[in-house]
Write a protein that holds these residues in place. Structure first.
Motif, short mmCIF file in Angstrom:
data_model
loop_
_atom_site.label_atom_id
_atom_site.label_comp_id
_atom_site.label_asym_id
_atom_site.label_seq_id
_atom_site.Cartn_x
_atom_site.Cartn_y
_atom_site.Cartn_z
N ASP A 25 6.17 22.26 40.08
CA ASP A 25 7.19 23.70 39.08
C ASP A 25 7.26 24.87 38.83
O ASP A 25 8.28 25.41 39.33
CB ASP A 25 7.59 23.08 37.26
CG ASP A 25 6.85 22.14 37.14
OD1 ASP A 25 8.86 21.01 37.10
OD2 ASP A 25 7.37 21.36 36.13
N CYS A 26 5.88 25.36 39.70
CA CYS A 26 6.03 26.79 39.81
C CYS A 26 4.92 26.26 40.48
O CYS A 26 3.66 26.01 39.88
CB CYS A 26 5.78 27.02 38.10
SG CYS A 26 5.96 29.11 38.87
N LYS A 48 9.00 21.62 43.12
CA LYS A 48 10.66 20.38 42.93
C LYS A 48 11.40 21.17 43.38
O LYS A 48 11.78 22.73 43.38
CB LYS A 48 10.62 20.46 41.00
CG LYS A 48 8.96 19.18 40.66
CD LYS A 48 9.57 19.20 39.54
CE LYS A 48 8.26 18.48 38.73
NZ LYS A 48 8.61 17.93 37.68
N ASN A 100 12.92 25.21 41.73
CA ASN A 100 12.01 25.65 41.64
C ASN A 100 11.16 26.82 42.18
O ASN A 100 11.31 26.94 42.94
CB ASN A 100 10.65 24.80 41.12
CG ASN A 100 11.44 23.82 39.37
OD1 ASN A 100 10.87 24.16 38.58
ND2 ASN A 100 11.38 22.55 39.80
#
Length: 69
Positions: free
Chosen positions: A25-26, A65, A68
């Motif tokens: 995600d990050c 993703k 993101n």
């Protein structure tokens, strides 16, 4: 092993190899401080650091993703 809420302190290029595509995600990065400062232990020259940027960006793009940061 659950990777949720964990911080990993290791060579990112080695670590990224173990991560599936589009599964993160990050990513928070901390590129080398003091680029151009030479020591006997680590090559922190501009050419050495900048030569790795393409590898970092390619792997980060692969594992992040869609939509993101």
């Amino acid at each position: 092993m659950s990777w949720i809420n964990h911080i990993f302190n290791e060579d990112c290029l080695e670590f990224f190899k173990r991560i599936e595509n589009e599964s993160v995600d990050c990513i928070i990065t901390d590129p080398p401080y003091g680029v151009g400062y030479q020591t006997d232990e680590y090559d922190d020259s501009k050419s050495a650091v900048f030569s790795l940027f393409g590898q970092w960006l390619s792997e980060m793009s692969r594992i992040l993703k869609t939509h993101n940061h």
